[in-house]
Design a protein around this motif. Structure first.
Motif, PDB file in Angstrom:
ATOM      1  N   TYR A   1       0.830  -1.212   0.000  1.00 26.51           N
ATOM      2  CA  TYR A   1       0.000   0.000   0.000  1.00 26.51           C
ATOM      3  C   TYR A   1       0.862   1.257   0.000  1.00 26.51           C
ATOM      4  O   TYR A   1       0.615   2.194  -0.773  1.00 26.51           O
ATOM      5  CB  TYR A   1      -0.922  -0.035   1.207  1.00 26.51           C
ATOM      6  N   LYS A   2       1.897   1.256   0.826  1.00 28.62           N
ATOM      7  CA  LYS A   2       2.777   2.422   0.909  1.00 28.62           C
ATOM      8  C   LYS A   2       3.526   2.648  -0.396  1.00 28.62           C
ATOM      9  O   LYS A   2       3.764   3.777  -0.818  1.00 28.62           O
ATOM     10  CB  LYS A   2       3.770   2.255   2.057  1.00 28.62           C
ATOM     11  N   ASP A   3       3.912   1.547  -1.046  1.00 25.75           N
ATOM     12  CA  ASP A   3       4.657   1.648  -2.306  1.00 25.75           C
ATOM     13  C   ASP A   3       3.757   1.969  -3.494  1.00 25.75           C
ATOM     14  O   ASP A   3       4.227   2.092  -4.633  1.00 25.75           O
ATOM     15  CB  ASP A   3       5.420   0.344  -2.588  1.00 25.75           C
ATOM     16  N   GLY A   4       2.453   2.081  -3.256  1.00 28.59           N
ATOM     17  CA  GLY A   4       1.521   2.460  -4.313  1.00 28.59           C
ATOM     18  C   GLY A   4       1.149   1.352  -5.268  1.00 28.59           C
ATOM     19  O   GLY A   4       0.778   1.621  -6.425  1.00 28.59           O
ATOM     20  N   ASP A   5       1.225   0.097  -4.809  1.00 33.11           N
ATOM     21  CA  ASP A   5       0.834  -1.015  -5.665  1.00 33.11           C
ATOM     22  C   ASP A   5      -0.618  -0.820  -6.100  1.00 33.11           C
ATOM     23  O   ASP A   5      -1.525  -0.760  -5.256  1.00 33.11           O
ATOM     24  CB  ASP A   5       0.973  -2.336  -4.903  1.00 33.11           C
ATOM     25  N   PRO A   6      -0.872  -0.701  -7.411  1.00 41.88           N
ATOM     26  CA  PRO A   6      -2.228  -0.346  -7.876  1.00 41.88           C
ATOM     27  C   PRO A   6      -3.289  -1.388  -7.522  1.00 41.88           C
ATOM     28  O   PRO A   6      -4.414  -1.025  -7.145  1.00 41.88           O
ATOM     29  CB  PRO A   6      -2.049  -0.213  -9.399  1.00 41.88           C
TER      30      PRO A   6
END
Length: 466
Positions: free
Chosen positions: A440-445
């Motif tokens: 979530y923090k790494d922006g996994d879509p």
């Protein structure tokens, strides 16, 4: 004069005991520790403050102090006057904190491992805390730094003081210093408030010597450094100086290092370079044991087993709330000397004595694990047996990890309780939650879209996960 001072000391002790019943013992010790009733002058109670406290720090508690003073002062004393004793001339020069001297390093002596209640949610941090207390700065074990995190009121501050107290017991010559990031910030700002002069240079040198030389530095609520770039730079230097000297650093926060906003990457990496331990909300059994331990301090009051169990069941958000609820119940029970066990009932607790506590607890209960499990099942078109089953297929395992993560974020359930809901152990709950947190923090879509859809099903927003 001696008689007057004795009366003043006795009055102040009564006031502090009253405050403990209202504010909890930890709060009183933290803010009023080291204060002493000196004298009764005219209509004022003069109270001496230790070096590390000033009257401004006690202003938020003025109403409580005034009420207690009215109760025990019997109208003869109208207000408290805080006094900062003038130190002898030879003690004005800055000096290093050393174990065995009068300076206590900010430690509260009554917060020890002996009166810390162990439970499923704090076993790992407790073991690590005891280890570093006995082996501070041990590079081979990779326990430096020790970073403990968890919600408010679960015992992180207690563990910090317990580390310092045990370390001093093992080696009285150790220099141990407890501080909060707020106190650190105030002292850091004081360096720049005096302007460029000799006094400023002395303050800066004293600050560096104070924080870069302890054998063990204990820092509470490190999350308050968020966004304070100057303080972060200063603490980066403090951290490196202590680490290079193989001195132990222990920190607490309300969240993991990677979840602290506006914290520079170089501090995040250093905070994670040792041991990171999660201190969880206490499970029911732990809360019950805490109450039984705390009751030993009230030998004059007997509470029935159903009453104690009721408090443990209904006050679950934190140890602090639990202590407050118990103190409130004790004060009510004391109105019925010799008859407290029959006078204090579950019905009275629920409807009157603890009504405010229970209402606050219910307001804090956002969702249940069952609510989240159902929402995840609906989102991914699977059933509950599959979600909590043993399948490791991605189409089941991924939703399961999302559900565990959401339970930790959106409910007050302990890690142990979440584990029971998913038929998993404590370690698996932590791993699942950390996996989703990283994605979530790494922006996994894929993760972000799934979380957004699930929280909307639950009537929440994605902002509730921050």
């Amino acid at each position: 004069m001696a008689k007057e001072e004795t009366k003043a000391a006795a009055l102040w002790r009564e006031i502090l005991e009253e405050l403990k019943a209202i504010l909890t013992e930890v709060t009183v010790l933290r803010y009023f520790g080291g204060t002493e009733g000196l004298a009764l002058q005219d209509d004022a109670l003069e109270v001496a403050l230790p070096e590390d406290k000033d009257a401004a720090q006690l202003e938020p508690f003025e109403a409580f102090v005034s009420a207690a003073l009215a109760k025990f002062g019997k109208g003869a004393v109208s207000h408290v006057r805080y006094i900062k004793p003038t130190p002898p001339e030879e003690t004005k020069a800055p000096r290093v904190r050393r174990g065995g001297e009068d300076d206590d390093g900010g430690l509260l002596p009554n917060l020890t491992f002996a009166n810390f209640v162990e439970g499923p949610g704090n076993q790992f941090p407790l073991v690590m805390a005891k280890y570093v207390a006995q082996n501070p700065g041990n590079e081979a074990s990779h326990t430096n730094p020790l970073f403990m995190y968890g919600p408010t009121g679960v015992g992180k501050t207690h563990l910090l003081h317990a580390i310092g107290n045990m370390a001093r017991e093992v080696n009285p010559n150790l220099r141990v210093l407890y501080t909060t990031s707020e106190q650190l910030m105030n002292e850091y700002m004081r360096q720049w408030s005096t302007g460029p002069n000799q006094s400023s240079d002395n303050i800066k040198e004293s600050f560096r010597e104070k924080y870069r030389t302890p054998d063990i530095l204990l820092v509470d609520d490190i999350q308050y450094m968020a966004g304070k770039q100057g303080l972060q730079t200063e603490f980066f230097n403090i951290f490196n100086a202590l680490k290079d000297a193989r001195h132990q650093i222990v920190m607490t926060s309300d969240r993991a290092p990677t979840e602290i906003p506006d914290l520079v990457d170089r501090l995040v990496s250093r905070f994670q370079s040792g041991i990171t331990a999660d201190v969880d909300i206490p499970a029911y059994e732990t809360r019950l044991n805490i109450l039984l331990l705390k009751l030993r301090a009230y030998p004059d009051v007997t509470l029935s087993k159903p009453v104690i169990e009721f408090i443990a069941q209904r006050v679950s958000s934190s140890v602090r709330a639990l202590e407050g609820a118990l103190a409130t119940t004790i004060n009510y029970a004391r109105m019925f000397p010799g008859n407290a066990e029959s006078a204090v009932t579950v019905e009275i607790l629920e409807k009157t004595i603890l009504r405010n506590y229970i209402q606050q607890e219910e307001a804090m209960l956002r969702l249940t694990c069952a609510d989240i499990q159902q929402a995840v099942c609906d989102q991914f078109n699977i059933n509950l047996d599959e979600l909590v089953g043993k399948s490791r297929e991605k189409k089941i395992a991924a939703p399961r990890q999302l559900a565990v993560f959401l339970c930790r974020k959106l409910t007050t359930a302990s890690t142990t309780d979440i584990g029971r809901a998913f038929k998993r152990n404590h370690a698996t709950v932590l791993y699942s939650s950390a996996t989703v947190q990283t994605l979530y923090k790494d922006g996994d879509p894929e993760t972000s879209l799934a979380l957004k859809a699930i929280v909307e099903r639950l009537g929440r927003t994605i902002g509730d996960l921050n």
